[in-house]
Scaffold this motif. Structure first.
Motif, short mmCIF file in Angstrom:
data_model
loop_
_atom_site.label_atom_id
_atom_site.label_comp_id
_atom_site.label_asym_id
_atom_site.label_seq_id
_atom_site.Cartn_x
_atom_site.Cartn_y
_atom_site.Cartn_z
N TRP A 59 0.68 -1.16 0.03
CA TRP A 59 0.17 0.02 0.05
C TRP A 59 0.84 1.16 0.12
CZ3 TRP A 59 -5.26 0.75 -0.17
CH2 TRP A 59 -5.83 2.03 -0.08
N LYS A 60 1.91 1.19 0.74
CA LYS A 60 2.72 2.38 0.87
C LYS A 60 3.66 2.75 -0.35
CE LYS A 60 2.49 3.08 5.95
NZ LYS A 60 3.29 3.21 7.25
N SER A 61 3.91 1.55 -0.90
CA SER A 61 5.00 1.64 -2.13
C SER A 61 4.19 1.82 -3.47
CB SER A 61 5.77 0.28 -2.02
OG SER A 61 6.49 0.01 -0.96
N ALA A 62 2.91 1.59 -3.66
CA ALA A 62 2.44 1.74 -4.99
C ALA A 62 2.02 3.17 -5.32
CB ALA A 62 1.19 0.72 -4.90
N ARG A 63 1.99 3.44 -6.54
CA ARG A 63 1.57 4.87 -6.92
C ARG A 63 0.34 4.72 -6.67
NH1 ARG A 63 3.58 6.83 -12.64
NH2 ARG A 63 1.76 5.85 -13.43
N ARG B 156 2.64 -9.07 -1.17
CA ARG B 156 3.16 -7.50 -1.21
C ARG B 156 4.32 -7.11 -0.65
NH1 ARG B 156 -1.74 -8.76 0.80
NH2 ARG B 156 -3.75 -8.20 -0.35
N HIS B 157 5.07 -6.35 -1.34
CA HIS B 157 6.41 -5.85 -1.05
C HIS B 157 6.64 -4.40 -0.64
CE1 HIS B 157 7.79 -9.94 -2.12
NE2 HIS B 157 6.95 -9.81 -3.17
N ARG B 158 7.58 -4.07 0.35
CA ARG B 158 7.92 -2.74 0.54
C ARG B 158 9.01 -2.30 -0.32
NH1 ARG B 158 6.46 0.17 5.11
NH2 ARG B 158 4.45 -0.67 4.75
N VAL B 159 8.90 -1.23 -1.10
CA VAL B 159 9.99 -0.61 -1.72
C VAL B 159 9.98 0.69 -1.44
CG1 VAL B 159 11.37 -0.35 -3.92
CG2 VAL B 159 10.21 -2.58 -3.37
#
Length: 338
Positions: A117-121, A132-135
């Motif tokens: 959620w915090k990484s996707a545009r 889901r992956h955090r980048v």
């Protein structure tokens, strides 16, 4: 043992170029990787350049959305859905994380990976993944894509990015007359650089004995480019070409100077000295990356001066030494390796 992988990244040109080092990493670190790539039909040549890509699966979303409910479009969409659902993948990796890619991801069979959620545009896209992956959001694009792939497959990458374009670059025509490629055109007027600045760049390049080859993608862009070189010998606007012939032209150039565009990023990925001019975008997220000299100049609302670009040209052609690291803060972001 084969690991069947589907990469979902449909567009755009520059974003697909930024993807290529992640493909090289997957091929290097994942035993038995068999990589298919789902991509917009107009960019299908790009994945095909990479030797690690097994199959390119074209999607025509840009064309379809103009006539979404026409009989032909419905038939083509159904054929794609049947093709995707007939295959079982070990990993489906959505490296776009947009709702327009989710409708494709949902038609696939396999464990679906993507950004959290915090990484996707578009954060809503994250709800449709199994994993889901955090980048870091503000990481440079190439590093961000490499990081997502590494997280999905459980490896740690190292080394400079490898775009996998060595085979394409080796096909560049051997031109006895050295030339520079110029990309002065853009889809938006707020990206354009002042004509008088281009004239100074042309003077410097021609003073070094380089012919000028300008790229343009539309009749309007071609007219603008023709106006820029009016009265100059050894200067031409190249005819509109497919991506592979353009890439071969880029690969044979002594240097490329262009606005922030997908072709400018492709030049860097091909290992050519490349100078990018940023006026309506920031190089923080999309700096030029490549094995030769690159300079990502300017910032949103603050284009580089002609003098700054001329300095970078001198460095690209080996006329001066590399700048001190502190110059990056003044709008000169450079890389020299290899």
């Amino acid at each position: 043992m084969t690991c069947k992988i589907l990469i979902v990244r449909t567009s755009s040109l520059g974003d697909l170029v930024h993807m290529l080092p992640a493909i090289s990493d997957i091929a290097r670190y994942v035993p038995g990787a068999q990589i298919d790539w789902l991509v917009e039909e107009s960019f299908a040549q790009i994945p095909g350049w990479h030797p690690a890509v097994n199959e390119v699966i074209p999607v025509a979303h840009r064309r379809w959305r103009k006539q979404w409910w026409s009989a032909q479009t419905r038939q083509e969409r159904a054929a794609l859905r049947e093709q995707l659902q007939s295959r079982q993948y070990d990993v489906v990796l959505d490296m776009q994380a947009l709702m327009k890619s989710i409708w494709l991801v949902r038609q696939t069979k396999g464990r679906r990976h993507g950004l959290d959620w915090k990484s996707a545009r578009e954060p809503l896209a994250s709800l449709f993944y199994d994993v889901r992956h955090r980048v870091g959001f503000w990481q440079p694009a190439v590093f961000r894509q490499r990081s997502l792939a590494a997280s999905a497959f459980g490896y740690q990458f190292e080394g400079a990015p490898d775009f996998g374009l060595q085979g394409l670059a080796a096909q560049a025509p051997k031109d006895e007359n050295p030339y520079a490629i110029i990309m002065p055109s853009a889809s938006r007027d707020d990206k354009l650089w002042e004509p008088e600045n281009w004239q100074q760049v042309f003077d410097r390049l021609q003073g070094e004995g380089l012919a000028l080859r300008l790229l343009a993608g539309s009749p309007t862009e071609s007219e603008r480019a023709q106006a820029l070189i009016a009265g100059r010998s050894q200067a031409q606007v190249m005819p509109r070409m497919d991506l592979t012939p353009i890439a071969l032209q880029l690969a044979g150039a002594q240097v490329m100077v262009g606005l922030d565009s997908g072709l400018t990023h492709l030049s860097a990925g091909l290992g050519r000295p490349t100078i990018g001019i940023y006026k309506a975008s920031t190089p923080v997220r999309t700096p030029l990356e490549g094995s030769a000299y690159t300079a990502s100049l300017g910032e949103r609302g603050h284009p580089p001066s002609a003098e700054t670009v001329l300095c970078a040209i001198d460095q690209a052609l080996g006329r001066t030494q590399m700048p001190e690291p502190g110059l990056a803060a003044a709008g000169l972001t450079s890389r020299l390796s290899g």
